[in-house]
Design an enzyme around this catalytic site. Structure first.
Site, PDB file in Angstrom:
ATOM      1  N   ASP A 224     -19.435   2.186   1.360  1.00  0.00           N
ATOM      2  CA  ASP A 224     -18.505   3.042   0.628  1.00  0.00           C
ATOM      3  C   ASP A 224     -19.252   4.242   0.045  1.00  0.00           C
ATOM      4  O   ASP A 224     -20.227   4.093  -0.698  1.00  0.00           O
ATOM      5  CB  ASP A 224     -17.865   2.225  -0.505  1.00  0.00           C
ATOM      6  CG  ASP A 224     -16.552   2.802  -0.983  1.00  0.00           C
ATOM      7  OD1 ASP A 224     -16.456   4.032  -1.127  1.00  0.00           O
ATOM      8  OD2 ASP A 224     -15.613   2.016  -1.229  1.00  0.00           O
TER       9      ASP A 224
ATOM     10  N   THR B 219     -11.429   6.380  -0.313  1.00  0.00           N
ATOM     11  CA  THR B 219     -11.749   5.025   0.120  1.00  0.00           C
ATOM     12  C   THR B 219     -10.663   4.389   0.973  1.00  0.00           C
ATOM     13  O   THR B 219     -10.919   3.866   2.060  1.00  0.00           O
ATOM     14  CB  THR B 219     -12.045   4.144  -1.100  1.00  0.00           C
ATOM     15  OG1 THR B 219     -13.191   4.663  -1.772  1.00  0.00           O
ATOM     16  CG2 THR B 219     -12.308   2.703  -0.696  1.00  0.00           C
TER      17      THR B 219
ATOM     18  N   ASN C 148      -5.643   6.710  -2.295  1.00  0.00           N
ATOM     19  CA  ASN C 148      -5.756   5.452  -3.034  1.00  0.00           C
ATOM     20  C   ASN C 148      -4.467   5.195  -3.811  1.00  0.00           C
ATOM     21  O   ASN C 148      -3.947   4.082  -3.833  1.00  0.00           O
ATOM     22  CB  ASN C 148      -6.945   5.492  -3.993  1.00  0.00           C
ATOM     23  CG  ASN C 148      -8.281   5.562  -3.268  1.00  0.00           C
ATOM     24  OD1 ASN C 148      -8.405   5.153  -2.121  1.00  0.00           O
ATOM     25  ND2 ASN C 148      -9.293   6.088  -3.942  1.00  0.00           N
TER      26      ASN C 148
ATOM     27  N   LYS D 148     -14.188  -3.999  -3.434  1.00  0.00           N
ATOM     28  CA  LYS D 148     -12.899  -3.408  -3.785  1.00  0.00           C
ATOM     29  C   LYS D 148     -11.798  -4.077  -2.970  1.00  0.00           C
ATOM     30  O   LYS D 148     -11.991  -4.360  -1.780  1.00  0.00           O
ATOM     31  CB  LYS D 148     -12.875  -1.905  -3.488  1.00  0.00           C
ATOM     32  CG  LYS D 148     -13.894  -1.076  -4.253  1.00  0.00           C
ATOM     33  CD  LYS D 148     -13.804   0.390  -3.837  1.00  0.00           C
ATOM     34  CE  LYS D 148     -14.826   1.247  -4.554  1.00  0.00           C
ATOM     35  NZ  LYS D 148     -14.761   2.665  -4.091  1.00  0.00           N
TER      36      LYS D 148
END
Length: 556
Positions: free
Chosen positions: A42, A83, A104, A166
Site C-alpha cells: 500500500d 487505496t 475510499n 485494512k
C-alpha cells in the site's frame, strides 16, 4: 554407389519427417502453479524501489528484480489513485468506470449520505465491534475477480484467502467468493466478517488466542541500517512537545499504559503491522493448506501490506522513516519467500508484487526543490463553492455535504434542489467548474455532462479521469489539482490521489520460474494487466470487466 546414395536419401527423408513431426507436436504447457501469491504494498511509488534497490537484501525485492520480470513503466491507469480503487484494479483487471469502486468514500446520490467502499450493514465483524461504514463485504464491487473465476473454474475447490491491515485491502482482493481477513484497530486481531462465515475456523481462533500483537508493547522502531545509509533523506520531524515522539526511536505504547486501542492503532505506523500481516498469512497457508490443495487445483493468497501507506502519509516518501520501513519490508518479504520455499517450493509458486498507488512528496520537500506546492483545504474549498453557487443562482446548499471536503476529488450537487428551482445541471456544473478552476492549486475540473457527452477527450489525463468516472457513483464534478499540490488541511505529511506519474507509477513484478522470463521490461504496462496474465497462466477466463492485456513478453 547407387545403393549407398538411395540409403542416404532414405535416412535424410526419415530424419526430415521425424523433425517435422517433432515440430508439429504441441509443446506441453508447464504445470499450473500450486499457489499464486499476490502482494500489494500500500502506497509504494516505483521510484522508491529504484532509489533504494542497492540496499535491499538478497531474498526480497532483489529476488523479484533479478529472478522475475519487472516493469519500470507500470501504472495504476486511472485518475483517482487511492487505496480502494487501486486494490479493486489488481485482480479484477477493470477500471473504476466498470468495477464501481470510485474512491475510499463517496456520497450516495439517492440518500445524500456518505458511503464507504466496502461497507455493508447486513454483515458484521466476527467477535469484534462493527461501526457504521466499517468494511464488511464486497457488495460495491460490481465485477468478478481472478479469485472468483478460479473458484468458478474449479467448482469452488480452489481456495482464495486474503489478508490486510485494512478492510478494503483484503475485501477487494478477495472478490465475491474468496475469504478476507483484516486487522482490527481496537484489539489488534485479524478477523473476518459474517459475509464470509458464521464463525472463524479453528486455526484463526488458535492464532488469535496467542495474542502476537501484544509482543511489541514498549518496543521501539529504530534504524535498521547505519546512519550513513540515510544521508540523502529528509531529517526526522521535530518532537511534539508533550506528545508522542514522531521520529526515531518510534515507541509503541498507549497513553493509558495498557494494551488498548491506542496501542493497537499505533502499530499501523511502522514495520510491525506488516510483520503481523505476513505472520497471519503464514498461518493461513498452514490452516487452509494452501498450495497443497487435495483437489489438485491452484490456490490464491492475497496479501496487502498496509504500513507503508501510513508511514508515507505521516512523513513523506523522502523521509528516513519511509526509507527504513521499505528496507525492513524487504527483509520481511524475503523471510516470507523463504517460508514458502520450505513449505511448498518456490518453483511451484507464482508471485506478483505491485502497489495500489504512489505518493506525492510533502509540500515542504517540494518547496525546498523550488517546486510550487501547497495543501488545499478541502472543507474551505467546498464551503466557498457553495457560497459562490448561492450567489449566482440564489439557492443555498447546492453542494451536497459542503461542510466536508473528505469525498474530494468527487463533488456532488443536489439534483433535487436544482429541479425544484428549475436550474439546469449543465449551467450549475459550468458555473462551479469556472469558479473552482480560478482557485489556487486547482488545475482542471471534469464535469458529469462533459464526460457523459464525450467532451472530455484528447489528453492522457482526460483518459485517466474518464476511466475514474462511474455513471452511477461518481460526483457531478471531479477536481484535479495542480502537480505537487494536494488536498489536506494539516501542516505536515502528504497524500496521493492524482493522475500524475508520482501517484500512478507503481512497481509491477512477476516471478515464477516455470512461467516467467526474468528481466527488466521498459514496455508500458498497467496494473489491470495482472488479472488477464494470471488468468492465461491458470487457464481460466478473465474477470468480467478485465480490460488489461496478457503480458506475453514475460512468458516462457
Amino acid at each position: 554407389m547407387i545403393h549407398k546414395f538411395s540409403h542416404s536419401i532414405f535416412v535424410a527423408a526419415a530424419l526430415a519427417a521425424a523433425f517435422q513431426a517433432q515440430a508439429a507436436a504441441p509443446t506441453a504447457a508447464p504445470a499450473q502453479p500450486k499457489l499464486v501469491v499476490v502482494l500489494v504494498v500500500d502506497g509504494l511509488p516505483n521510484e522508491q524501489v529504484l532509489r533504494y534497490r542497492d540496499q535491499f537484501g538478497q531474498g526480497g525485492f532483489r529476488r523479484l528484480l533479478e529472478q522475475g520480470a519487472w516493469f519500470s513503466n507500470a501504472h495504476q491507469a486511472h485518475g483517482i489513485t487511492v487505496t480502494a480503487v487501486g486494490h479493486a484494479a489488481v485482480l479484477s483487471g477493470a477500471y473504476p468506470y466498470q468495477h464501481g469502486v470510485i474512491a475510499n468514500n463517496w456520497i450516495d446520490a439517492a440518500t445524500g449520505e456518505q458511503v464507504y467502499c466496502t461497507d455493508d450493514a447486513s454483515y458484521s465483524y466476527i467477535g469484534e465491534e462493527t461501526k457504521r461504514l466499517d468494511g464488511t463485504s464486497p457488495a460495491r464491487l460490481r465485477v468478478s475477480t481472478l479469485g472468483d473465476e478460479l473458484r468458478y473454474a474449479s467448482g469452488n475447490r480452489a481456495k482464495v484467502v486474503t489478508v490486510s491491515g485494512k478492510d478494503r485491502g483484503a475485501i477487494l482482493l478477495a472478490g465475491k467468493t474468496g475469504t478476507a481477513y483484516m486487522y482490527m484497530d481496537k484489539t489488534g486481531n485479524f478477523a473476518s466478517s459474517t459475509y464470509y462465515m458464521a464463525q472463524h475456523p479453528e486455526w484463526v481462533q488458535r492464532y488469535q488466542a496467542g495474542k502476537p500483537q501484544n509482543r511489541y508493547y514498549g518496543k521501539n522502531w529504530n534504524l535498521l541500517l547505519p546512519e550513513s545509509a540515510y544521508a540523502n533523506d529528509m531529517p526526522d520531524p521535530a518532537p511534539v512537545v508533550g506528545g508522542a515522539r514522531n521520529g526515531f526511536p518510534f515507541s509503541y505504547y498507549s497513553e493509558s499504559g495498557e494494551l488498548d486501542s491506542g496501542y493497537y492503532a499505533r502499530l499501523r505506523t511502522g514495520p510491525y503491522l506488516d510483520e503481523l500481516t505476513l505472520e497471519f498469512a503464514r498461518a493461513a497457508v498452514e490452516g487452509e493448506n494452501l498450495g497443497r490443495n487435495a483437489a489438485g487445483v491452484p490456490d490464491l493468497l492475497g496479501v496487502s501490506l498496509s504500513s507503508h501507506d501510513y508511514v508515507n502519509h505521516a512523513y513523506g516518501p523522502e523521509s528516513r522513516m519511509s526509507h527504513d520501513h521499505l528496507q525492513r519490508l524487504d527483509r520481511m518479504i524475503a523471510g516470507f519467500f523463504s517460508y514458502l520455499d520450505k513449505r511448498i517450493g518456490m518453483d511451484n509458486v507464482m508471485v506478483v508484487l505491485t502497489a495500489d498507488h504512489g505518493f506525492a512528496n510533502t509540500a515542504e520537500f517540494s518547496q525546498g526543490r523550488r517546486v510550487e506546492a501547497q495543501r488545499i483545504d478541502g472543507n474551505k474549498l467546498m464551503q466557498g463553492l457553495d457560497a459562490q453557487l448561492a450567489k449566482v443562482f440564489g439557492v443555498e446548499k447546492l453542494v451536497v455535504g459542503s461542510a466536508k471536503g473528505n469525498v474530494l476529488p468527487n463533488i456532488y450537487l443536489d439534483h433535487g434542489l436544482m429541479e425544484k428551482n428549475k436550474l439546469k445541471p449543465d449551467d450549475v456544473e459550468k458555473a462551479a467548474a469556472a469558479w473552482l478552476e480560478a482557485q489556487p492549486g486547482v488545475n482542471e475540473v471534469y464535469r458529469r455532462q462533459q464526460i457523459e457527452n464525450g467532451g472530455a477527450n484528447g489528453t492522457r489525463q482526460s483518459l485517466l479521469m474518464r476511466r475514474a468516472f462511474n455513471h452511477q457513483a461518481s460526483g457531478d464534478l471531479i477536481l484535479v489539482h495542480k502537480p505537487f499540490w494536494y488536498v489536506g488541511s494539516g501542516t505536515s505529511g502528504t497524500t496521493h490521489g492524482s493522475p500524475y506519474a508520482y501517484d500512478t507509477n507503481v512497481p509491477l513484478m512477476v516471478m515464477g520460474k516455470q512461467w516467467i522470463k526474468p528481466g527488466a521490461y521498459g514496455q508500458y504496462a498497467e496494473v489491470v494487466d495482472i488479472a488477464p496474465t494470471l488468468a492465461h497462466l491458470l487457464r481460466v477466463r478473465p474477470p468480467a470487466g478485465a480490460e488489461g492485456r496478457v503480458l506475453t513478453e514475460t512468458l516462457r
